[in-house]
Design a protein around this motif. Sequence first.
Motif, mmCIF file in Angstrom:
data_model
loop_
_atom_site.group_PDB
_atom_site.id
_atom_site.type_symbol
_atom_site.label_atom_id
_atom_site.label_comp_id
_atom_site.label_asym_id
_atom_site.label_seq_id
_atom_site.Cartn_x
_atom_site.Cartn_y
_atom_site.Cartn_z
ATOM 1 N N ALA A 9 -7.969 -17.041 19.858
ATOM 2 C CA ALA A 9 -8.297 -15.635 20.114
ATOM 3 C C ALA A 9 -9.160 -15.066 19.000
ATOM 4 C CB ALA A 9 -7.004 -14.824 20.262
ATOM 5 N N ARG A 13 3.402 -13.537 23.420
ATOM 6 C CA ARG A 13 3.456 -12.256 24.138
ATOM 7 C C ARG A 13 2.815 -11.142 23.313
ATOM 8 N NH1 ARG A 13 6.901 -8.149 23.606
ATOM 9 N NH2 ARG A 13 8.422 -9.394 22.418
ATOM 10 N N ASP A 26 -1.009 -11.172 23.507
ATOM 11 C CA ASP A 26 -1.563 -10.489 24.685
ATOM 12 C C ASP A 26 -1.593 -8.978 24.473
ATOM 13 O OD1 ASP A 26 -1.866 -12.928 25.940
ATOM 14 O OD2 ASP A 26 0.076 -12.822 26.962
ATOM 15 N N GLU A 27 -0.519 -8.437 23.890
ATOM 16 C CA GLU A 27 -0.478 -7.002 23.639
ATOM 17 C C GLU A 27 -1.486 -6.595 22.559
ATOM 18 O OE1 GLU A 27 3.587 -6.279 22.661
ATOM 19 O OE2 GLU A 27 4.282 -6.380 24.735
ATOM 20 N N ILE A 34 -4.371 -8.080 21.974
ATOM 21 C CA ILE A 34 -5.697 -8.103 22.604
ATOM 22 C C ILE A 34 -5.902 -6.844 23.438
ATOM 23 C CG2 ILE A 34 -7.154 -9.321 24.268
ATOM 24 C CD1 ILE A 34 -5.847 -11.917 23.335
ATOM 25 N N ALA A 35 -4.845 -6.428 24.148
ATOM 26 C CA ALA A 35 -4.964 -5.253 25.021
ATOM 27 C C ALA A 35 -5.154 -3.972 24.219
ATOM 28 C CB ALA A 35 -3.723 -5.141 25.910
#
Length: 433
Positions: free
Chosen positions: A116, A142, A145-146, A148-149
């Motif tokens: 990432a 997990r 992902d948060e 990145i968001a």
Amino acid sequence: MLAESDLELLQLSEVEQRLGACRRARARLGGYEATLTRVVERLRQHQGPDLSDPEPEPDADSEPPAPATEPDTKPDADSKPDADSEPPAPEPSTRERIETQKRAALLSRFPFVAAALDAGLINIEQADLLTQCDLPEAVVARLLDEAIACGSADTTRQLIRRAQREHDELEPEARHERQRRLRVAGWGIDDDGCYWFYLKTDPVTGSQIADKLEAANRSQWHRNDKSQSAPGARRKRYGMHDNDSRSPGQRRADAFADLLLNPGKSKKSAAHLVLDSSGARTTGGDPVPVARWFELLANKAELFVWMVDCETHRLDLGRSSRHANEVQRLALAIRDGFCIWDGCGRSAAGCDAHHLIEWEDGGLTDLANLALLCPFHHQRLHQMGCRLKVGEAPGEWMLVQRHTNRLVDRWTNPLPSGATKSQTQYSPAAAGG
């Protein structure tokens, strides 16, 4: 790359796009630097010294080599500069080199975080937070992902803290032991000849130190505020100048030095613990194991245990005092947990008690009209000409312009660990909501 004068001719959206591309490129470079660092370390371990054949010694019977020709002072315009002629790359400091090596080693343990970072989806600070959080790999995935968001290192830090508390909620002893192993202290002298000090400790010990430091800091600030209208003799007795031009950091440094050099003047060390249905925790939200309770009692520490139930009791001073008292500050630490500004999360010990309706506008020093703001965001709020209002949902805040009441921003903070919705609810009437 365009010059600054050329960039100012572009539209704001175009400049923001270029800034975003620059940040993504910096993230990719950080990931690539970590990869290069890992490879260099492996090659140094597995490869010996350079064993290439040396230049052969000239034979005595052979013809002498032709003399070297003078270099051409006018190089060909089409020729490219030799890579060997480039100046050496600037060497990083020892601290930066150690941090880069540590980052490279941690990213090798979390290849999905490294991927990432290489793709520019997260920045270097987010990558460091994710690889150093000491959580299971599935939880880190997990959180990635948060991260990145949200695209924010501050929000990522908040998410990681909440995940750590949730993961360690049933094992406070293990969490406390891990935090104790991380304690460290040090000092040094910088280039200006000034001394710097560093201390990292477990939450219980840290909260005791922070409580004494911030109390000493507030004492200096409040004393100066009270003595602004005092006659010269009284001001001299207070030890204050006509204009206290110290910055918050300078004032805190003076308070820290005073605590160390004049320990007899400070109050006895106290530990404030919150006891509710989830167990015991510090005002910062960290769980406290039972063994730590007995350790504090054995050391004869001044122990305050705050029983929190589902009902909120109002703590009001009205217009009798501009500054929140110690009990109100503890209530704010239990209710807010940290600086309420979006994504900040600075601990309650380092925050100010901000009036939602300003004191100058008739605001009351009541719990419902107070909220925690760190000094940076406290000052920024006033510079923006805005004020904070309480939203309808628990933990929701609205940033509005002071005179037009126009909404500028809105966000929702996570509830402090162990807190219930009723404990975080404000009174909309008193808070100006």
